[in-house]
Design an enzyme around this catalytic site. Structure first.
Site, PDB file in Angstrom:
ATOM      1  N   LYS A   1      49.035   3.072  95.493  1.00 42.65           N
ATOM      2  CA  LYS A   1      47.825   2.493  94.882  1.00 42.65           C
ATOM      3  C   LYS A   1      47.752   1.000  95.234  1.00 42.65           C
ATOM      4  CE  LYS A   1      47.943   6.192  91.536  1.00 42.65           C
ATOM      5  NZ  LYS A   1      47.670   6.700  90.195  1.00 42.65           N
TER       6      LYS A   1
ATOM      7  N   ASN B   1      51.870   7.632  96.523  1.00 46.77           N
ATOM      8  CA  ASN B   1      50.627   6.854  96.528  1.00 46.77           C
ATOM      9  C   ASN B   1      50.908   5.527  95.828  1.00 46.77           C
ATOM     10  OD1 ASN B   1      48.082   5.807  96.309  1.00 46.77           O
ATOM     11  ND2 ASN B   1      47.268   7.415  94.969  1.00 46.77           N
TER      12      ASN B   1
ATOM     13  N   GLU C   1      40.811   8.114  90.716  1.00 42.88           N
ATOM     14  CA  GLU C   1      40.505   6.700  90.455  1.00 42.88           C
ATOM     15  C   GLU C   1      39.311   6.248  91.277  1.00 42.88           C
ATOM     16  OE1 GLU C   1      44.500   5.322  91.118  1.00 42.88           O
ATOM     17  OE2 GLU C   1      45.108   6.326  89.275  1.00 42.88           O
TER      18      GLU C   1
ATOM     19  N   SER D   1      52.141  12.017  86.657  1.00 39.73           N
ATOM     20  CA  SER D   1      53.397  11.762  85.921  1.00 39.73           C
ATOM     21  C   SER D   1      54.556  12.629  86.410  1.00 39.73           C
ATOM     22  CB  SER D   1      53.185  11.935  84.414  1.00 39.73           C
ATOM     23  OG  SER D   1      52.244  10.979  83.944  1.00 39.73           O
TER      24      SER D   1
ATOM     25  N   HIS E   1      40.545  10.729  95.364  1.00 37.71           N
ATOM     26  CA  HIS E   1      41.431  10.451  94.229  1.00 37.71           C
ATOM     27  C   HIS E   1      40.574  10.178  92.987  1.00 37.71           C
ATOM     28  CE1 HIS E   1      44.407   8.623  91.648  1.00 37.71           C
ATOM     29  NE2 HIS E   1      45.325   9.155  92.426  1.00 37.71           N
TER      30      HIS E   1
ATOM     31  N   GLY F   1      49.468   8.649  85.298  1.00 40.62           N
ATOM     32  CA  GLY F   1      49.909   7.378  84.728  1.00 40.62           C
ATOM     33  C   GLY F   1      50.079   7.407  83.217  1.00 40.62           C
TER      34      GLY F   1
ATOM     35  N   GLU G   1      45.408  16.891  90.715  1.00 47.34           N
ATOM     36  CA  GLU G   1      45.880  15.802  89.861  1.00 47.34           C
ATOM     37  C   GLU G   1      45.037  15.748  88.589  1.00 47.34           C
ATOM     38  OE1 GLU G   1      48.064  12.585  92.294  1.00 47.34           O
ATOM     39  OE2 GLU G   1      45.941  12.101  92.327  1.00 47.34           O
TER      40      GLU G   1
END
Ligand code: 13P
Length: 248
Positions: A11, A9, A96, A212, A94, A172, A166
């Site tokens: 992003k 991904n 985010e 990660s 996702h 991250g 996730e």
């Protein structure tokens, strides 16, 4: 045997030129991969990537789509447009987008419908925050994300859904879930899917881990019974790291 998948991904990263270069490196180094390799790129890169990917084994994914097929939605991209381009997958839910675009499970269920209706496969993400895990609400939360986002679907379309667990606290941050934590949640997710669709369907559903994941920890994570590959953020931006994860 379930399919193994590694999806990168990107992003909101990479210029078009950088993205095409990264794609070429990934595709040449993963040709012999036994896993399905997917690249999820920004909308602006998809058309060029689909053209490059023709005849190859790497599949192209979008990172989002709108829940309506067309209309007065300035700045949005529909599933029909992605399908028209020749994109294979779309990532939905996702964390985010849940956090920054306020996407709810109810909205995501409509996006899932829109995507499937356009013959796109869906990578549906779920995951808890650190607070939710610390208050021991993580299993219920994941159950709810999956139930409300997907369980209106007929069993016949489940084969077009890939799940991705996730944990938000691992994305991250460099702090990955331990392989035991990942396995525990993946087994829970498979059980939830089995409760609705039966064990046979659950046993063929791919559940990816994201957060990660890197060349050092991928092998251990992917060797867990219910972990069928990974959804990779940061490490997917570097061809050597990503292909090393694909080979894990
Ligand atoms: P990182 O691999 O950078 O933690 O990101 C994971 C992710 O969000 C993939 O969708």
């Amino acid at each position: 045997m379930r399919k193994q998948i590694v999806a990168g991904n990107w992003k909101m990263n990479k210029s078009l030129e950088e993205g095409l270069g990264l794609y070429k490196a990934i595709s040449s180094q993963t040709e012999a991969s036994s896993k399905e390799v997917i690249v999820a790129a920004p909308f602006t890169h998809l058309s060029s990537l689909v053209a490059l990917a023709k005849g190859g084994s790497v599949k192209i994914a979008a990172q989002n789509c709108h829940h309506e097929l067309s209309g007065a939605y300035t700045g949005e991209v529909s599933a029909a447009m992605l399908s028209d381009l020749g994109v294979t997958y779309v990532i939905l839910g996702h964390s985010e987008r849940r956090a920054y675009a306020n996407e709810s499970n109810a909205l995501l269920s409509k996006k899932v419908d829109a995507a499937l209706a356009q013959n796109l496969k869906v990578i549906y993400c779920c995951g808890e925050t650190l607070e939710e895990r610390q208050s021991k609400g993580h299993f219920d939360l994941i159950t709810q994300q999956i139930t409300e986002g997907l369980f209106h679907l007929d069993a016949s379309v489940l084969k077009n859904i890939v799940l991705a667990y996730e944990p938000v606290w691992a994305i991250g941050t460099g702090q990955t879930a331990s392989s035991a934590q990942a396995q525990e949640m993946h087994a829970h997710i498979r059980k939830v899917v089995a409760t609705k669709y039966g064990k046979a369907s659950a046993d063929t559903t791919c559940i990816l881990y994201g957060g990660s994941c890197n060349p050092t920890n991928a092998k251990e994570l992917f060797s867990q019974n219910d972990v069928d590959g990974g959804l990779i953020g940061g490490a997917s931006l570097n061809a050597a790291n990503f292909t090393s994860i694909c080979k894990a």
